[in-house]
Design a protein around this motif. Structure first.
Motif, short mmCIF file in Angstrom:
data_model
loop_
_atom_site.label_atom_id
_atom_site.label_comp_id
_atom_site.label_asym_id
_atom_site.label_seq_id
_atom_site.Cartn_x
_atom_site.Cartn_y
_atom_site.Cartn_z
N LEU A 85 0.90 -1.13 -0.03
CA LEU A 85 -0.14 0.07 -0.02
C LEU A 85 0.91 1.17 0.15
CD1 LEU A 85 -3.10 -0.67 2.39
CD2 LEU A 85 -2.98 -0.35 -0.26
N THR A 86 1.95 1.20 0.64
CA THR A 86 2.94 2.39 0.54
C THR A 86 3.33 2.60 -0.60
OG1 THR A 86 3.46 1.92 3.10
CG2 THR A 86 4.96 3.37 1.74
N GLU A 87 3.78 1.74 -1.49
CA GLU A 87 4.36 1.58 -2.70
C GLU A 87 3.17 2.08 -3.93
OE1 GLU A 87 7.28 1.62 -3.45
OE2 GLU A 87 7.86 1.29 -1.44
N TYR A 116 -5.84 3.21 -0.19
CA TYR A 116 -6.78 2.04 -0.78
C TYR A 116 -5.87 1.41 -2.19
CZ TYR A 116 -8.35 4.57 -4.92
OH TYR A 116 -8.72 5.20 -5.95
N ASP A 117 -6.09 0.14 -2.26
CA ASP A 117 -5.47 -0.36 -3.47
C ASP A 117 -6.16 -0.48 -4.86
OD1 ASP A 117 -3.47 -2.03 -4.93
OD2 ASP A 117 -4.28 -4.05 -4.02
N GLY A 128 -7.53 -3.83 -6.09
CA GLY A 128 -8.61 -4.30 -5.28
C GLY A 128 -8.16 -5.60 -4.18
N ARG A 129 -6.78 -5.71 -4.15
CA ARG A 129 -6.22 -6.99 -3.48
C ARG A 129 -6.16 -6.95 -1.97
NH1 ARG A 129 -1.97 -9.04 -8.44
NH2 ARG A 129 -3.56 -9.14 -9.95
N ILE A 130 -5.78 -5.51 -1.70
CA ILE A 130 -5.55 -5.26 -0.08
C ILE A 130 -6.57 -4.38 0.26
CG2 ILE A 130 -3.59 -4.58 1.28
CD1 ILE A 130 -1.77 -4.99 -1.05
N GLU A 131 -6.94 -4.72 1.52
CA GLU A 131 -7.96 -3.85 2.30
C GLU A 131 -7.26 -2.45 2.53
OE1 GLU A 131 -9.16 -6.04 5.95
OE2 GLU A 131 -10.45 -7.19 4.75
#
Length: 345
Positions: free
Chosen positions: A130-132, A195-196, A199-202
């Motif tokens: 998410l940071t990247e 948010y990702d 759509g793979r990470i919450e």
């Protein structure tokens, strides 16, 4: 009768050397010592590389499985299962290799250090992703529900965590759910999240991403620390006295086994009976493991459908217990306790 001369003895193949100069012959009933192998031993660096590959390959697979399973969008129970099963499997492989090489303690220590690093990397991997690639935005809380499916949700009648569904300011839904404590947010509140886009990470709050870097650094440090530890284990296993140390360890294990209380005769079947019992236990373990996986899938499906009752929760917990128990039974049935036995009655 012609006299027997040395020439006639040599012609008959009989040595004429004095007996004290002849090589010693083995006593009757004793086998002669085997001849030394004229081939020189192989390079030790090849053995070192081969054993290092056998030890580090499962550890590397464990690290990759723990990290990748958290960022590819797996359901929660499957992601947690992979994160728990990967270190256990790698530790079992390291234990078997260390026991065969006579460096069991060092091999297990290597697996434990690498396993801790893999668990930390699995925790920090989604936050790092998410940071990247995360996109910050101001979202609106659309709905909320009690998170009583996987976490410890209740204490004294109140729930510890809630799952909030979010939508962007333009009404576009955001994939995933935000997990926060009770009473922190209400329906209609605005909150800044990351948010990702895949759509793979919450989604997460920006403050939650600040700790991803130190956790990932510490986890990778543990993984790197396992490399010299495993190298020491492999190097110790190919030392010239490795065979003597392994033989001494086996003798100690045999002495400890002989001091145990002998098992009853019905538990020690011989020959074909032993193999049949092992196959029966293997089939029973597969059935139990399959039932556990089915319970996990059923409970996870009901929980994802919005069923907040205790049935899906108990199904998932009992399913994991059954799956692990079934795998252990299968491994025991394939062990030496139910293998081929050459003893006679």
């Amino acid at each position: 009768m012609a006299p027997v001369t040395s020439g006639r003895l040599r012609a008959l193949g009989v040595s004429t050397m004095p007996r004290m100069l002849l090589p010693p012959t083995p006593a009757p009933g004793l086998a002669a010592e085997p001849a030394a192998d004229p081939r020189p031993p192989g390079p030790r660096w090849r053995t070192f590389l081969a054993r290092s590959g056998r030890l580090f390959a499962p550890l590397a697979a464990m690290l990759l499985a723990a990290a990748i399973s958290q960022v590819i969008g797996l359901p929660h129970f499957w992601a947690v299962g992979v994160l728990a099963a990967a270190p256990i499997g790698a530790g079992w492989v390291a234990y078997r290799l260390g026991r065969a090489w006579g460096v069991r303690n060092l091999a297990v220590a290597t697996a434990v250090v690498a396993g801790l690093g893999a668990v930390g990397a699995g925790y920090a991997a989604p936050l790092t992703a998410l940071t990247e690639r995360g996109v910050p935005t101001v979202a609106v809380v659309q709905s909320k529900e009690r998170d009583s499916r996987w976490l410890k949700a209740s204490r004294y009648g109140t729930h510890r965590s809630w799952r909030y569904r979010l939508v962007a300011a333009d009404g576009r839904p955001i994939a995933g759910e935000l997990v926060r404590g009770p009473g922190e947010l209400r329906v209609g509140d605005r909150v800044e999240v990351v948010y990702d886009p895949r759509g793979r990470i919450e989604p997460q709050l920006p403050a939650a991403l600040s700790g991803a870097g130190p956790v990932m650094t510490a986890s990778l440090s543990l993984v790197l620390a396992a490399v010299p530890l495993g190298s020491c284990a492999v190097g110790r296993s190919i030392r010239p006295d490795a065979d003597e140390r392994l033989r001494a360890a086996l003798m100690r294990a045999e002495a400890a086994r002989s001091r145990r209380r002998p098992s009853p005769p019905w538990f020690r079947p011989l020959g074909r009976t032993r193999r049949v019992v092992g196959r029966v236990w293997c089939g029973l373990g597969l059935v139990v493991a399959g039932a556990g996986v089915a319970a996990i899938v059923w409970g996870g499906g009901r929980g994802s459908a919005g069923d907040d009752s205790t049935g899906p929760v108990l199904a998932v917990g009992g399913g994991w217990f059954g799956a692990i128990l079934g795998v252990l039974v299968v491994l025991l049935s394939l062990g030496p306790a139910f293998g081929r036995d050459t003893r006679t009655r």
